[in-house]
Design a protein around this motif. Sequence first.
Motif, mmCIF file in Angstrom:
data_model
loop_
_atom_site.group_PDB
_atom_site.id
_atom_site.type_symbol
_atom_site.label_atom_id
_atom_site.label_comp_id
_atom_site.label_asym_id
_atom_site.label_seq_id
_atom_site.Cartn_x
_atom_site.Cartn_y
_atom_site.Cartn_z
ATOM 1 N N GLN A 118 -9.380 1.251 5.110
ATOM 2 C CA GLN A 118 -10.188 1.852 6.175
ATOM 3 C C GLN A 118 -9.300 2.646 7.147
ATOM 4 O OE1 GLN A 118 -10.606 -1.557 5.267
ATOM 5 N NE2 GLN A 118 -12.208 -0.801 3.913
ATOM 6 N N ASN A 119 -7.994 2.444 7.063
ATOM 7 C CA ASN A 119 -7.052 3.133 7.952
ATOM 8 C C ASN A 119 -6.016 3.919 7.153
ATOM 9 O OD1 ASN A 119 -7.476 2.193 10.963
ATOM 10 N ND2 ASN A 119 -7.853 0.402 9.669
ATOM 11 N N ARG A 120 -6.481 4.550 6.093
ATOM 12 C CA ARG A 120 -5.586 5.382 5.273
ATOM 13 C C ARG A 120 -5.026 6.533 6.118
ATOM 14 N NH1 ARG A 120 -6.585 7.097 -0.482
ATOM 15 N NH2 ARG A 120 -7.093 5.230 -1.638
ATOM 16 N N ASP A 121 -3.790 6.934 5.800
ATOM 17 C CA ASP A 121 -3.296 8.153 6.425
ATOM 18 C C ASP A 121 -2.942 9.203 5.383
ATOM 19 O OD1 ASP A 121 -1.209 6.583 5.617
ATOM 20 O OD2 ASP A 121 -0.113 6.647 7.499
ATOM 21 N N MET A 122 -3.380 8.978 4.137
ATOM 22 C CA MET A 122 -3.231 10.000 3.112
ATOM 23 C C MET A 122 -4.226 9.764 1.985
ATOM 24 S SD MET A 122 0.332 8.821 1.241
ATOM 25 C CE MET A 122 0.231 10.039 -0.066
ATOM 26 N N GLU A 123 -4.582 10.846 1.292
ATOM 27 C CA GLU A 123 -5.394 10.749 0.094
ATOM 28 C C GLU A 123 -4.489 10.310 -1.060
ATOM 29 O OE1 GLU A 123 -8.725 11.149 -0.029
ATOM 30 O OE2 GLU A 123 -8.555 11.328 2.153
ATOM 31 N N ASP A 124 -5.083 9.961 -2.190
ATOM 32 C CA ASP A 124 -4.266 9.634 -3.357
ATOM 33 C C ASP A 124 -3.368 10.831 -3.667
ATOM 34 O OD1 ASP A 124 -5.715 7.332 -3.397
ATOM 35 O OD2 ASP A 124 -6.503 7.585 -5.429
ATOM 36 N N PRO A 125 -2.063 10.627 -3.797
ATOM 37 C CA PRO A 125 -1.151 11.749 -4.004
ATOM 38 C C PRO A 125 -1.128 12.220 -5.452
ATOM 39 C CG PRO A 125 0.080 9.705 -3.959
ATOM 40 C CD PRO A 125 -1.356 9.338 -3.699
ATOM 41 N N SER B 120 0.836 -1.199 0.000
ATOM 42 C CA SER B 120 0.000 0.000 0.000
ATOM 43 C C SER B 120 0.870 1.247 0.000
ATOM 44 C CB SER B 120 -0.940 0.041 1.213
ATOM 45 O OG SER B 120 -1.728 1.228 1.178
ATOM 46 N N LEU B 121 0.449 2.212 -0.790
ATOM 47 C CA LEU B 121 1.090 3.524 -0.800
ATOM 48 C C LEU B 121 0.354 4.486 0.121
ATOM 49 C CD1 LEU B 121 3.434 4.986 -2.426
ATOM 50 C CD2 LEU B 121 1.618 5.906 -3.868
ATOM 51 N N VAL B 122 -0.952 4.287 0.263
ATOM 52 C CA VAL B 122 -1.781 5.286 0.949
ATOM 53 C C VAL B 122 -2.083 4.955 2.405
ATOM 54 C CG1 VAL B 122 -2.855 6.060 -1.191
ATOM 55 C CG2 VAL B 122 -3.926 4.211 0.121
ATOM 56 N N SER B 123 -1.672 3.778 2.859
ATOM 57 C CA SER B 123 -1.949 3.381 4.235
ATOM 58 C C SER B 123 -0.726 2.721 4.866
ATOM 59 C CB SER B 123 -3.134 2.401 4.288
ATOM 60 O OG SER B 123 -3.331 1.943 5.617
ATOM 61 N N ALA B 124 -0.342 3.217 6.032
ATOM 62 C CA ALA B 124 0.781 2.628 6.766
ATOM 63 C C ALA B 124 0.289 1.601 7.787
ATOM 64 C CB ALA B 124 1.578 3.729 7.478
ATOM 65 N N GLY C 243 -0.589 2.534 21.149
ATOM 66 C CA GLY C 243 -1.234 1.958 19.969
ATOM 67 C C GLY C 243 -0.636 2.456 18.661
ATOM 68 N N HIS C 244 -1.392 2.260 17.573
ATOM 69 C CA HIS C 244 -0.925 2.656 16.234
ATOM 70 C C HIS C 244 -0.698 4.162 16.197
ATOM 71 C CE1 HIS C 244 -0.497 2.718 11.888
ATOM 72 N NE2 HIS C 244 -1.446 3.631 11.810
ATOM 73 N N VAL C 245 0.454 4.563 15.691
ATOM 74 C CA VAL C 245 0.778 5.985 15.555
ATOM 75 C C VAL C 245 0.715 6.334 14.067
ATOM 76 C CG1 VAL C 245 2.505 7.783 15.946
ATOM 77 C CG2 VAL C 245 2.271 5.897 17.590
ATOM 78 N N TYR C 246 -0.208 7.196 13.700
ATOM 79 C CA TYR C 246 -0.360 7.571 12.296
ATOM 80 C C TYR C 246 0.830 8.394 11.823
ATOM 81 C CZ TYR C 246 -5.038 5.636 12.232
ATOM 82 O OH TYR C 246 -6.090 4.764 12.272
ATOM 83 N N THR C 247 1.087 8.315 10.521
ATOM 84 C CA THR C 247 2.269 8.953 9.944
ATOM 85 C C THR C 247 2.357 10.432 10.285
ATOM 86 O OG1 THR C 247 2.130 7.380 8.111
ATOM 87 C CG2 THR C 247 3.563 9.269 7.789
ATOM 88 N N ASN C 248 1.199 11.119 10.315
ATOM 89 C CA ASN C 248 1.254 12.558 10.581
ATOM 90 C C ASN C 248 1.631 12.887 12.022
ATOM 91 O OD1 ASN C 248 -1.139 11.856 11.784
ATOM 92 N ND2 ASN C 248 -2.466 13.035 10.416
ATOM 93 N N ASP C 249 1.735 11.870 12.883
ATOM 94 C CA ASP C 249 2.210 12.075 14.256
ATOM 95 C C ASP C 249 3.665 11.635 14.444
ATOM 96 O OD1 ASP C 249 -0.011 13.223 15.526
ATOM 97 O OD2 ASP C 249 -0.978 11.282 15.803
ATOM 98 N N HIS D 247 8.948 13.976 6.709
ATOM 99 C CA HIS D 247 9.593 13.904 8.025
ATOM 100 C C HIS D 247 10.576 15.048 8.211
ATOM 101 C CE1 HIS D 247 7.695 10.089 8.847
ATOM 102 N NE2 HIS D 247 7.969 9.757 7.605
ATOM 103 N N PHE D 248 10.335 15.840 9.266
ATOM 104 C CA PHE D 248 11.124 17.043 9.533
ATOM 105 C C PHE D 248 10.886 17.461 10.989
ATOM 106 C CE2 PHE D 248 7.228 17.734 7.064
ATOM 107 C CZ PHE D 248 6.432 18.384 8.009
ATOM 108 N N PRO D 249 11.748 18.315 11.535
ATOM 109 C CA PRO D 249 11.558 18.747 12.929
ATOM 110 C C PRO D 249 10.262 19.551 13.092
ATOM 111 C CG PRO D 249 13.795 19.212 12.165
ATOM 112 C CD PRO D 249 13.003 18.824 10.953
ATOM 113 N N VAL D 250 9.563 19.288 14.194
ATOM 114 C CA VAL D 250 8.344 20.028 14.540
ATOM 115 C C VAL D 250 8.409 20.390 16.025
ATOM 116 C CG1 VAL D 250 6.919 18.875 12.782
ATOM 117 C CG2 VAL D 250 7.049 17.916 15.102
#
Length: 368
Positions: free
Chosen positions: A53-60, A14-18, A243-249, A180-183
């Motif tokens: 059902q657990n996508r973390d991005m829309e189609d790029p 999958s490209l759209v779901s981690a 638990g599961h950590v989504y890519t945006n976190d 991925h970058f400093p926040v």
Amino acid sequence: MKTKKLNIAFFGSSLVSAYWNGAATYYRGIVRALNERGHRVTFYEPDAYDRQQNRDMEDPEWAKVVVYEATEEAVYKCLEQAAEADMVVKASGVGVFDELLEREVLKLQTDDRLVVFWDVDAPATLDRVHHNPQDPFLPLIPQYDMILTYGGGDPVINAYEALGAKKCVPIYNALDTATHFPVEPNERFACDLAFLGNRLPDREARVEEFFLKPAAATPDKKFIIGGSGWGDKHMSENVTYIGHVYTNDHNAFNCTPKAVLNISRESMARYGFSPATRVFEAAGAGACIITDYWEGIDFFFEPEKEILVAKSGAEVASILAELTEERATAIGEAAYRKVLAAHTYNHRAEQLEKLLYAKVEQQDEALA
């Protein structure tokens, strides 16, 4: 030939779901970087394991994503479409109809179309075929134009070539600077040591040794573990399971703790030269990384200056006991500088492009 931009058909998990899909960020980094260099990628992925059902991005914008039903009929339809590509990639671990895909993509091979097997878990694949002489993948290895791997260095290259591979080249994972970058730190992830990884059979014993054991031995320190599957695992009171950590976190997860821990899967550690994607993600966020030992670490980062290395859980506890905020910050900043200079997906895409052009030119010369 060197100016030709390729149309690439890519069969992966999958490209759209981690979700239950550790290779997602690797695929994203490689595919985005290829697109930025002018190549077009169509990524074929099955609707399986609740990933959609657990996508973390829309189609790029940088890839066309084709989600197909987990049926043979749907697989064959995608293979028909893939016949229009200049290059067809079958990645390992798609999750459904892997054997069928590995066999059928080879039928798309022509003098003008490369067919490549891209192994995102080469140690596990090699262990599997070495233990089963009847493995259906074994006779297919010599037929692919090339075997690309997620890592593994000379041990994996030598093992694949001994099985008849025409060429085996590691394309190491790297930093996707767009993701991925400093926040700013997030209090939710504040702790002394954090680990992120799904619960897998050949990782669990190493998580016990390198994470849970030092946590139990240092009750004055705070630990966080993220990833799927750890809910019923016994942990000391100073460990929090999130638990599961989504890519945006991921960036905040990597930026906030004093240090983050990388734990290799057993097979990856045994073959060496297989840094997890998480290492580059964490470095890209400026994290201070503590990693379990594996052969080839210094090929990527300089120990003690850009990364800290532990050969046991006791060494993890010892490193934590002596690690000051100032030193952790300095190590994280040094890792960040290194990863930008040498380990981005643009570096990997450039390597891949040179490899593919050389292969195509070689085929052209053979036909001339």
